[in-house]
Design a protein around this motif. Structure first.
Motif, PDB file in Angstrom:
ATOM      1  N   GLN A 132       3.061  -6.697  10.975  1.00 37.70           N
ATOM      2  CA  GLN A 132       2.628  -5.731  10.883  1.00 37.70           C
ATOM      3  C   GLN A 132       2.537  -4.553  11.551  1.00 37.70           C
ATOM      4  OE1 GLN A 132      -0.918  -6.547   8.823  1.00 37.70           O
ATOM      5  NE2 GLN A 132      -1.895  -4.975   9.790  1.00 37.70           N
ATOM      6  N   LYS A 133       2.295  -4.897  12.631  1.00 33.46           N
ATOM      7  CA  LYS A 133       2.193  -3.153  13.597  1.00 33.46           C
ATOM      8  C   LYS A 133       3.519  -2.836  14.124  1.00 33.46           C
ATOM      9  CE  LYS A 133      -1.444  -5.424  16.633  1.00 33.46           C
ATOM     10  NZ  LYS A 133      -1.642  -6.634  18.231  1.00 33.46           N
ATOM     11  N   ASN A 134       4.365  -3.680  13.852  1.00 33.97           N
ATOM     12  CA  ASN A 134       5.614  -2.774  13.918  1.00 33.97           C
ATOM     13  C   ASN A 134       6.591  -2.181  12.486  1.00 33.97           C
ATOM     14  OD1 ASN A 134       6.644  -3.951  16.664  1.00 33.97           O
ATOM     15  ND2 ASN A 134       7.487  -5.578  15.744  1.00 33.97           N
ATOM     16  N   LEU A 135       5.984  -2.796  11.671  1.00 37.43           N
ATOM     17  CA  LEU A 135       5.779  -2.661  10.553  1.00 37.43           C
ATOM     18  C   LEU A 135       4.973  -1.385  10.211  1.00 37.43           C
ATOM     19  CD1 LEU A 135       6.037  -5.189   8.379  1.00 37.43           C
ATOM     20  CD2 LEU A 135       7.836  -3.683   8.881  1.00 37.43           C
ATOM     21  N   LEU A 136       4.215  -1.186  10.592  1.00 37.36           N
ATOM     22  CA  LEU A 136       3.681   0.313  10.810  1.00 37.36           C
ATOM     23  C   LEU A 136       3.941   1.616  11.614  1.00 37.36           C
ATOM     24  CD1 LEU A 136      -0.350  -0.843  10.951  1.00 37.36           C
ATOM     25  CD2 LEU A 136       0.362   0.596   8.841  1.00 37.36           C
ATOM     26  N   GLN A 137       4.674   1.887  13.198  1.00 35.23           N
ATOM     27  CA  GLN A 137       5.205   1.685  13.181  1.00 35.23           C
ATOM     28  C   GLN A 137       6.799   2.886  12.488  1.00 35.23           C
ATOM     29  OE1 GLN A 137       5.529  -0.076  17.130  1.00 35.23           O
ATOM     30  NE2 GLN A 137       3.495   0.242  17.954  1.00 35.23           N
TER      31      GLN A 137
END
Length: 184
Positions: A132-137
């Motif tokens: 989720q963190k990667n996807l947001l970035q």
């Protein structure tokens, strides 16, 4: 697992030649699609977990938790809560598409795949949270290109490159359905 998507995108573009390649996809698209693909790969493990536990695919409280958590981080990534909410709702729907298809197939066969299982709560969900963190970035990095008129073509080419597995191609189409926006 190394994704072949960047290679597929380059190969597809070189095969199409001419005007189609004049509008190459931005570099920000490949890592975003790779992370979406990783999330879909985890859907296979989620399906196995749900097969073993006899739990339903639909888990509205968890879905709402995921979307709320992502929306809470939207501002720090210079994204709107609406954009993030739509994007993660699409990820969840694509994930469920894979789960439903795999469970249906296993029901037809009378057994699930004989592969190692991961625990949903202690192994799979932490991986989903990290993604989720990667996807947001990556969504933030791709955001300037979302309204580009070529955006649908970039996605169509990427989906065509993924055609070796029709279910995965369909899930990728669903997962990316909210990426391109049109300003009118």
């Amino acid at each position: 697992m190394t994704s072949r998507l960047p290679l597929y995108l380059a190969l597809t573009c070189s095969l199409l030649a001419g005007n189609a390649c004049a509008s190459d996809a931005p570099a920000a698209l490949a890592p975003l699609l790779e992370s979406i693909g990783q999330r879909l790969t985890l859907a296979e493990q989620v399906a196995l977990s749900k097969w073993d536990s006899h739990k339903a695919v639909e888990d509205r409280p968890r879905e709402q938790q995921v979307i709320a958590g992502a929306k809470a981080q939207a501002v720090s990534h210079h994204l709107s809560e609406e954009t993030v909410g739509q994007f993660f709702a699409a990820q969840i729907e694509a994930n469920k598409l894979v789960q439903y298809a795999r469970l249906s197939s296993w029901n037809l066969e009378g057994r699930a795949a004989d592969t190692p299982r991961q625990d949903l709560a202690t192994q799979i969900r932490p991986q989903l949270d990290r993604l989720q963190k990667n996807l947001l970035q990556q969504l933030a990095a791709f955001s300037p290109y979302r309204s580009d008129p070529q955006c649908p073509q970039w996605l169509a080419r990427a989906h065509q490159a993924e055609s070796h597995d029709p279910l995965r191609q369909l899930a990728m189409i669903r997962a990316t359905a909210e990426l391109c926006v049109f300003k009118g």
